[in-house]
Motif scaffolding. Structure first.
Motif, short mmCIF file in Angstrom:
data_model
loop_
_atom_site.label_atom_id
_atom_site.label_comp_id
_atom_site.label_asym_id
_atom_site.label_seq_id
_atom_site.Cartn_x
_atom_site.Cartn_y
_atom_site.Cartn_z
N ALA A 92 2.95 8.01 10.61
CA ALA A 92 3.50 7.44 9.39
C ALA A 92 2.41 7.25 8.33
O ALA A 92 1.23 7.11 8.66
CB ALA A 92 4.14 6.09 9.70
N PRO A 93 2.79 7.25 7.06
CA PRO A 93 1.81 6.92 6.01
C PRO A 93 1.24 5.52 6.23
O PRO A 93 1.97 4.61 6.63
CB PRO A 93 2.64 6.97 4.72
CG PRO A 93 3.85 7.77 5.06
CD PRO A 93 4.13 7.53 6.52
N VAL A 94 -0.04 5.36 5.97
CA VAL A 94 -0.71 4.07 6.11
C VAL A 94 -1.03 3.53 4.72
O VAL A 94 -1.72 4.19 3.93
CB VAL A 94 -2.00 4.19 6.95
CG1 VAL A 94 -2.72 2.84 7.02
CG2 VAL A 94 -1.67 4.69 8.35
N LEU A 95 -0.51 2.35 4.41
CA LEU A 95 -0.71 1.72 3.11
C LEU A 95 -1.72 0.59 3.24
O LEU A 95 -1.70 -0.16 4.22
CB LEU A 95 0.61 1.16 2.58
CG LEU A 95 1.76 2.16 2.40
CD1 LEU A 95 3.03 1.42 2.00
CD2 LEU A 95 1.39 3.23 1.39
N THR A 96 -2.59 0.46 2.24
CA THR A 96 -3.54 -0.66 2.21
C THR A 96 -3.26 -1.53 1.00
O THR A 96 -2.79 -1.06 -0.04
CB THR A 96 -4.99 -0.17 2.14
OG1 THR A 96 -5.25 0.41 0.85
CG2 THR A 96 -5.29 0.85 3.24
N THR A 97 -3.55 -2.81 1.14
CA THR A 97 -3.34 -3.73 0.03
C THR A 97 -4.25 -3.44 -1.16
O THR A 97 -3.79 -3.48 -2.30
CB THR A 97 -3.50 -5.18 0.50
OG1 THR A 97 -4.60 -5.27 1.40
CG2 THR A 97 -2.26 -5.66 1.20
N PRO A 98 -5.55 -3.12 -0.97
CA PRO A 98 -6.38 -2.85 -2.15
C PRO A 98 -5.89 -1.66 -2.97
O PRO A 98 -5.83 -1.72 -4.20
CB PRO A 98 -7.77 -2.59 -1.56
CG PRO A 98 -7.77 -3.28 -0.25
CD PRO A 98 -6.37 -3.15 0.26
N GLY A 99 -5.53 -0.57 -2.29
CA GLY A 99 -5.10 0.61 -3.02
C GLY A 99 -3.88 0.36 -3.86
O GLY A 99 -3.82 0.71 -5.06
N SER A 100 -2.87 -0.26 -3.27
CA SER A 100 -1.64 -0.55 -4.01
C SER A 100 -1.87 -1.58 -5.10
O SER A 100 -1.33 -1.47 -6.21
CB SER A 100 -0.55 -1.05 -3.04
OG SER A 100 -0.17 -0.05 -2.13
N ALA A 101 -2.68 -2.60 -4.82
CA ALA A 101 -2.86 -3.70 -5.77
C ALA A 101 -3.56 -3.25 -7.04
O ALA A 101 -3.17 -3.63 -8.15
CB ALA A 101 -3.63 -4.83 -5.11
N VAL A 102 -4.61 -2.46 -6.92
CA VAL A 102 -5.34 -2.03 -8.11
C VAL A 102 -4.45 -1.16 -9.00
O VAL A 102 -4.42 -1.31 -10.22
CB VAL A 102 -6.65 -1.31 -7.74
CG1 VAL A 102 -7.30 -0.69 -8.97
CG2 VAL A 102 -7.61 -2.29 -7.08
N ARG A 103 -3.71 -0.24 -8.40
CA ARG A 103 -2.79 0.59 -9.19
C ARG A 103 -1.77 -0.26 -9.93
O ARG A 103 -1.51 -0.06 -11.12
CB ARG A 103 -2.06 1.58 -8.28
CG ARG A 103 -2.91 2.73 -7.77
CD ARG A 103 -2.05 3.81 -7.13
NE ARG A 103 -1.26 3.33 -6.02
CZ ARG A 103 -1.68 3.30 -4.77
NH1 ARG A 103 -2.92 3.69 -4.47
NH2 ARG A 103 -0.89 2.88 -3.79
N ALA A 104 -1.18 -1.24 -9.24
CA ALA A 104 -0.14 -2.06 -9.85
C ALA A 104 -0.70 -2.96 -10.95
O ALA A 104 -0.08 -3.13 -12.01
CB ALA A 104 0.55 -2.89 -8.79
N LEU A 105 -1.86 -3.55 -10.71
CA LEU A 105 -2.45 -4.45 -11.70
C LEU A 105 -2.79 -3.70 -12.98
O LEU A 105 -2.50 -4.18 -14.08
CB LEU A 105 -3.70 -5.10 -11.11
CG LEU A 105 -4.34 -6.20 -11.96
CD1 LEU A 105 -3.35 -7.33 -12.21
CD2 LEU A 105 -5.59 -6.74 -11.29
N ARG A 106 -3.37 -2.53 -12.84
CA ARG A 106 -3.70 -1.74 -14.03
C ARG A 106 -2.44 -1.37 -14.80
O ARG A 106 -2.41 -1.42 -16.04
CB ARG A 106 -4.48 -0.49 -13.63
CG ARG A 106 -5.09 0.23 -14.81
CD ARG A 106 -6.06 1.30 -14.37
NE ARG A 106 -6.84 1.76 -15.50
CZ ARG A 106 -7.79 2.69 -15.43
NH1 ARG A 106 -8.11 3.23 -14.25
NH2 ARG A 106 -8.47 3.06 -16.49
#
Length: 223
Positions: free
Chosen positions: A203-217
């Motif tokens: 399955a795809p592995v999601l990390t909190t830093p990767g998603s958070a920086v994209r969303a915040l920007r």
């Protein structure tokens, strides 16, 4: 577009969270000016508290956020995943600027994958209170498979990152016995184990830093 030099406050309850989120900012948004605030007593106090996320704990979060905003922070990203209601209180107090929970963007990414598939997400944690509070943040049509990684945080505290990563991968391999649409690593400190976990699952592995920086920007760009 957001001012590339905008100040972002990063508020941490675990020292282990600092390196992963700063590394992701350096990779994905290096122009942002980062401000790191650490209170490493928050997690220990929560684990020891019989009343859980009470008014006193919320007050501590409001105090930390107020300090960050007084320094000129345009947005706040919390990296501590077991304190959702406290972070909600911060967002309510300062509705004029983005306030993100650490797992908020990752949950959005995981839900999008789940709704396109079997509607099942494996949620991985090394800190037990995370699995007590975070599943409720998923919508009811998505099944959350909790995966607690015992002893991994102790290994990280000893500086043994390799054991931490191995334990995370082994826990996922044992617990995920049915197909899932995503494996969500719920803590910033778990991001370092993404490669090992990916080798233990299809399955795809999601990390909190990767998603958070994209969303915040994206949120700042939309303002």
């Amino acid at each position: 577009m957001p001012d590339p030099g905008v100040r972002i406050a990063l508020i941490h309850a675990l020292a282990h969270s600092i390196a992963p989120i700063n590394a992701e900012f350096a990779r994905a948004w290096p122009e942002a000016r980062r401000m790191n605030l650490l209170d490493d007593s928050l997690s220990a106090d929560l684990a020891a508290s019989p009343s859980g996320l009470d008014e006193r704990m919320t007050g501590r979060f409001l105090a930390l956020a107020g300090y960050a905003i007084d320094t000129g922070a345009a947005a706040i990203l919390f990296t501590c995943s077991a304190f959702g209601p406290c972070i909600d209180a911060v967002a309510h107090r300062w509705p004029d600027r983005p306030v993100l929970k650490p797992n908020e963007a990752m949950i959005d990414d995981a839900v999008a994958l789940a709704r396109a598939g079997a509607r099942r997400v494996a949620l991985v944690a090394t800190f037990a209170p995370t699995l007590a509070s975070m599943p409720a943040e998923f919508p009811g049509d998505v099944e959350v498979v909790p995966v607690m990684v015992e002893a991994a945080m102790d290994a990280l505290d000893r500086g043994d990152g390799a054991t931490h990563d191995r334990l995370a991968a082994e826990a996922v391999a044992r617990a995920v016995t049915m197909p899932v649409d995503a494996v969500a690593l719920s803590q910033f400190s778990l991001a370092r184990a993404a490669g090992a976990v990916a080798r233990a699952t299809n399955a795809p592995v999601l990390t909190t830093p990767g998603s958070a920086v994209r969303a915040l920007r994206a949120r700042l760009a939309a303002r």
